[in-house]
Design a protein around this motif. Structure first.
Motif, PDB file in Angstrom:
ATOM      1  N   VAL A  56      15.087  29.853 114.337  1.00  0.00           N
ATOM      2  CA  VAL A  56      15.373  29.145 113.038  1.00  0.00           C
ATOM      3  C   VAL A  56      14.191  29.943 111.959  1.00  0.00           C
ATOM      4  CG1 VAL A  56      13.542  27.628 113.865  1.00  0.00           C
ATOM      5  CG2 VAL A  56      15.557  26.804 112.175  1.00  0.00           C
ATOM      6  N   GLU A  57      14.703  29.603 110.811  1.00  0.00           N
ATOM      7  CA  GLU A  57      13.905  29.853 109.564  1.00  0.00           C
ATOM      8  C   GLU A  57      13.703  28.769 108.714  1.00  0.00           C
ATOM      9  OE1 GLU A  57      12.637  33.685 106.528  1.00  0.00           O
ATOM     10  OE2 GLU A  57      14.194  33.749 108.473  1.00  0.00           O
ATOM     11  N   ILE A  58      12.667  28.351 108.140  1.00  0.00           N
ATOM     12  CA  ILE A  58      12.343  27.390 107.491  1.00  0.00           C
ATOM     13  C   ILE A  58      11.683  27.838 106.169  1.00  0.00           C
ATOM     14  CG2 ILE A  58      11.398  25.161 106.694  1.00  0.00           C
ATOM     15  CD1 ILE A  58      11.714  24.441 109.699  1.00  0.00           C
ATOM     16  N   LEU A  78      19.909  19.008 102.804  1.00  0.00           N
ATOM     17  CA  LEU A  78      18.951  17.906 103.205  1.00  0.00           C
ATOM     18  C   LEU A  78      19.171  17.838 104.981  1.00  0.00           C
ATOM     19  CD1 LEU A  78      16.820  15.921 103.062  1.00  0.00           C
ATOM     20  CD2 LEU A  78      18.228  14.237 102.356  1.00  0.00           C
ATOM     21  N   THR A  79      20.638  17.563 105.128  1.00  0.00           N
ATOM     22  CA  THR A  79      20.919  17.541 106.425  1.00  0.00           C
ATOM     23  C   THR A  79      20.613  18.625 107.284  1.00  0.00           C
ATOM     24  OG1 THR A  79      22.800  16.302 105.730  1.00  0.00           O
ATOM     25  CG2 THR A  79      22.724  17.177 107.962  1.00  0.00           C
ATOM     26  N   LYS A  80      20.808  20.023 106.597  1.00  0.00           N
ATOM     27  CA  LYS A  80      20.376  21.337 107.104  1.00  0.00           C
ATOM     28  C   LYS A  80      19.031  21.343 107.596  1.00  0.00           C
ATOM     29  CE  LYS A  80      23.234  23.753 104.511  1.00  0.00           C
ATOM     30  NZ  LYS A  80      23.822  24.982 103.886  1.00  0.00           N
ATOM     31  N   LEU A  81      18.137  20.887 106.579  1.00  0.00           N
ATOM     32  CA  LEU A  81      16.726  21.168 106.636  1.00  0.00           C
ATOM     33  C   LEU A  81      16.275  20.127 107.823  1.00  0.00           C
ATOM     34  CD1 LEU A  81      14.000  22.045 105.565  1.00  0.00           C
ATOM     35  CD2 LEU A  81      14.155  20.323 103.830  1.00  0.00           C
ATOM     36  N   LYS A  82      16.723  18.962 107.853  1.00  0.00           N
ATOM     37  CA  LYS A  82      16.194  18.298 108.897  1.00  0.00           C
ATOM     38  C   LYS A  82      16.740  18.673 110.270  1.00  0.00           C
ATOM     39  CE  LYS A  82      16.691  13.667 106.358  1.00  0.00           C
ATOM     40  NZ  LYS A  82      17.395  12.449 106.248  1.00  0.00           N
TER      41      LYS A  82
END
Length: 203
Positions: free
Chosen positions: A108-110, A138-142
């Motif tokens: 994963v990459e943030i 927002l959903t994907k970030l969470k």
């Protein structure tokens, strides 16, 4: 050549703000040019210098057309991080930022990860497309934070082209939204020494 660029402060190691929970998920550090022009030169000019010197720009232009979006995105990323540091400076006075950048591992990459002295973390995403940022961001970030097993307290979203009404409703203490107008604050602290003097011929 890489060692010389690092010693000359033209190239730096970019490391994730937080190490992966699982050691086996760790990924390699990234190398970043400290100046956008140097990145442009070594990626798009130097490899095609022979053709350019002979007046043949075809190969260089084709290469540039594939990478210019990513080139601009990195510059925006750096500006956004500077803007966030400035925006949170006063609010975080008693618990300052000790790490700011991104997070990545093998899975994963943030885009944005900020760590404060207390250990509290803020994660974020940047969106540079023409479409408005919507609730799916927002959903994907969470989901990414959960996948990385990061204990994140607050989320931030930067959008180049505003936000959907649905996402705006989510804005609050735990979600902060930033747009292009927030970047204008970076100009306020520029001094004369930050300005580049024009030395080219004027026609």
């Amino acid at each position: 050549a890489i060692d010389w660029l690092i010693k000359s402060d033209l190239l730096i190691f970019d490391r994730p703000v937080e190490k992966p929970v699982k050691e086996e998920d760790a990924n390699s550090d990234k190398l970043l040019f400290t100046q956008p022009f140097m990145r442009f030169w070594f990626s798009s000019i130097s490899p095609y210098y022979k053709g350019i010197k002979e007046g043949d720009y075809k190969e260089m232009k084709e290469h540039w057309s594939h990478m210019k979006a990513g080139f601009s995105a990195l510059i925006y990323d750096q500006l956004v991080l500077e803007m966030l540091k400035k925006s949170f400076k006063d609010a975080f006075e008693g618990d300052p930022i000790v790490g700011i950048g991104g997070y990545w591992d093998k899975n994963v990459e943030i885009d944005i990860l900020i760590k404060r002295k207390s250990g509290e973390m803020i994660a974020g995403v940047t969106k540079y497309s023409k479409a408005k940022a919507n609730k799916s961001e927002l959903t994907k970030l969470k989901e990414k934070c959960a996948q990385a097993e990061l204990d994140v307290d607050t989320l931030v979203i930067f959008s180049k082209n505003k936000f959907s009404s649905e996402l705006k409703k989510e804005k609050g203490e735990k979600l902060q939204l930033f747009s292009l107008r927030n970047l204008t604050g970076l100009m306020a602290e520029l001094s004369e020494k930050d300005l580049l003097e024009h030395t080219n011929k004027k026609y």
